[in-house]
Scaffold this active site. Structure first.
Site, PDB file in Angstrom:
ATOM      1  N   GLY A   1      -6.064 -14.626 -13.762  1.00 33.94           N
ATOM      2  CA  GLY A   1      -5.766 -14.608 -12.332  1.00 33.94           C
ATOM      3  C   GLY A   1      -4.641 -13.682 -11.908  1.00 33.94           C
ATOM      4  N   SER A   2      -4.428 -12.586 -12.649  1.00 24.65           N
ATOM      5  CA  SER A   2      -3.353 -11.682 -12.214  1.00 24.65           C
ATOM      6  C   SER A   2      -3.744 -10.933 -10.939  1.00 24.65           C
ATOM      7  CB  SER A   2      -2.961 -10.712 -13.330  1.00 24.65           C
ATOM      8  OG  SER A   2      -3.975  -9.783 -13.579  1.00 24.65           O
TER       9      SER A   2
ATOM     10  N   HIS B   1     -13.248  -3.950 -10.810  1.00 23.96           N
ATOM     11  CA  HIS B   1     -13.771  -3.669 -12.160  1.00 23.96           C
ATOM     12  C   HIS B   1     -12.861  -2.642 -12.825  1.00 23.96           C
ATOM     13  CE1 HIS B   1     -16.769  -3.328 -15.313  1.00 23.96           C
ATOM     14  NE2 HIS B   1     -16.596  -2.019 -15.258  1.00 23.96           N
TER      15      HIS B   1
ATOM     16  N   LEU C   1     -23.856 -13.591 -10.712  1.00 24.48           N
ATOM     17  CA  LEU C   1     -24.222 -14.287  -9.476  1.00 24.48           C
ATOM     18  C   LEU C   1     -25.700 -14.071  -9.154  1.00 24.48           C
ATOM     19  CD1 LEU C   1     -21.019 -13.193  -7.602  1.00 24.48           C
ATOM     20  CD2 LEU C   1     -21.603 -15.567  -8.168  1.00 24.48           C
TER      21      LEU C   1
ATOM     22  N   ASN D   1     -15.519  -6.949  -5.410  1.00 23.75           N
ATOM     23  CA  ASN D   1     -15.172  -7.177  -6.813  1.00 23.75           C
ATOM     24  C   ASN D   1     -14.213  -6.080  -7.268  1.00 23.75           C
ATOM     25  OD1 ASN D   1     -15.444  -8.251  -9.516  1.00 23.75           O
ATOM     26  ND2 ASN D   1     -16.797  -6.514  -9.972  1.00 23.75           N
TER      27      ASN D   1
ATOM     28  N   ARG E   1     -19.068 -15.122 -14.306  1.00 23.21           N
ATOM     29  CA  ARG E   1     -20.479 -15.531 -14.239  1.00 23.21           C
ATOM     30  C   ARG E   1     -21.274 -14.484 -13.463  1.00 23.21           C
ATOM     31  NH1 ARG E   1     -21.282 -18.787 -17.916  1.00 23.21           N
ATOM     32  NH2 ARG E   1     -23.349 -18.994 -17.024  1.00 23.21           N
TER      33      ARG E   1
HETATM   34  C1  GRF Z   1      -9.551  -7.503 -14.551  1.00 18.35           C
HETATM   35  O1  GRF Z   1      -9.398  -6.461 -15.475  1.00 18.35           O
HETATM   36  C2  GRF Z   1     -10.669  -7.201 -13.597  1.00 18.35           C
HETATM   37  O2  GRF Z   1     -10.827  -5.836 -13.338  1.00 18.35           O
HETATM   38  C3  GRF Z   1     -11.883  -7.715 -14.334  1.00 18.35           C
HETATM   39  O3  GRF Z   1     -11.429  -8.862 -14.996  1.00 18.35           O
HETATM   40  C4  GRF Z   1     -10.021  -8.786 -15.213  1.00 18.35           C
HETATM   41  C5  GRF Z   1      -9.424 -10.001 -14.572  1.00 18.35           C
HETATM   42  O4  GRF Z   1      -8.041 -10.119 -14.814  1.00 18.35           O
HETATM   43  N1  GRF Z   1     -12.970  -7.939 -13.420  1.00 18.35           N
HETATM   44  P1  GRF Z   1      -7.217 -11.196 -14.009  1.00 18.35           P
HETATM   45  O5  GRF Z   1      -7.860 -12.542 -14.262  1.00 18.35           O
HETATM   46  O6  GRF Z   1      -7.231 -10.822 -12.558  1.00 18.35           O
HETATM   47  O7  GRF Z   1      -5.823 -11.137 -14.577  1.00 18.35           O
END
Ligand code: GRF
Length: 208
Positions: free
Chosen positions: A11-12, A106, A90, A104, A88
């Protein structure tokens, strides 16, 4: 704008969106985790944001799982959804329901390196640069109109962890920025491409 954030872990990025709420004008009204005990749940609770765990194992298939999420998001008063490390896949129905209200992040410069284990694949391919992308979600995984991207260099001594960290720093910049542009009503989609009002004059270089 009232936003639900969907997570599965650390969850950063959620934290970056929480910290930027005043700047973005996007209020996070609900956090849904697909995983019990996810670190992001603590971050939300600390910020006083309601949380729910919706575990796919409690549902008979993807569609009922996604329907439960849509119900929870709507009951929570959100009209926009951010995926932030949500692990997951979707259903098409969910994606259609939230079309153009679902984004999203990525950790690659899409359309390159969709899917998982991106940093190692970038290193294995000998790329000189990597990056991250915020995009609207479409049914095919890691596709959809691109709102923002940031590039980072790949260093000679990088491993997947050090590269991921460098990318993550940029994720925490561009995700709130992308959400701010949307909350300000400056993002339009035409022919599946994003147009940002005023982008040429006051957006940082990183922004499309
Ligand atoms: C991030 O690298 C994001 O790009 C990918 O999953 C990771 C999630 O990291 N989809 P966090 O849980 O937000 O720290």
């Amino acid at each position: 704008m009232k936003v639900a954030v969907l997570i599965s872990g650390r969850g950063s990025n959620l934290q970056a969106l929480i910290d930027a709420q005043i700047k973005t004008g996007a209020e996070i009204v609900l956090v849904i985790s697909s995983v019990e005990g996810a670190q992001g749940l603590e971050r939300a609770a600390k910020a006083g944001i309601p949380t729910i765990v919706i575990n796919h194992k409690d549902f008979d298939g993807r569609q009922p799982f996604d329907a439960a999420m849509t119900d929870a998001i709507e009951a929570g008063g959100a009209d926009f959804v951010c995926l932030a490390g949500f692990m997951r896949i979707l259903s098409d129905d969910f994606i259609a329901h939230w079309r153009n209200r679902l984004i999203n992040i990525h950790p690659s410069l899409l359309p390159a390196y969709k899917g998982l284990n991106v940093q190692q694949r970038v290193l294995d391919a000998g790329e000189a640069q990597a990056g991250c992308t915020v995009h609207f979600v479409r049914p095919e995984m890691d596709t959809g109109p691109i709102i923002a991207q940031a590039k980072v260099p790949v260093m000679a001594d990088d491993d997947a962890g050090s590269l991921a960290e460098r990318i993550l720093e940029q994720e925490h910049v561009i995700y709130p920025e992308a959400l701010r542009l949307i909350a300000e009503g400056r993002v339009r989609i035409e022919n599946e491409r994003v147009l940002i009002d005023g982008a040429a004059t006051d957006a940082p270089d990183n922004f499309a």
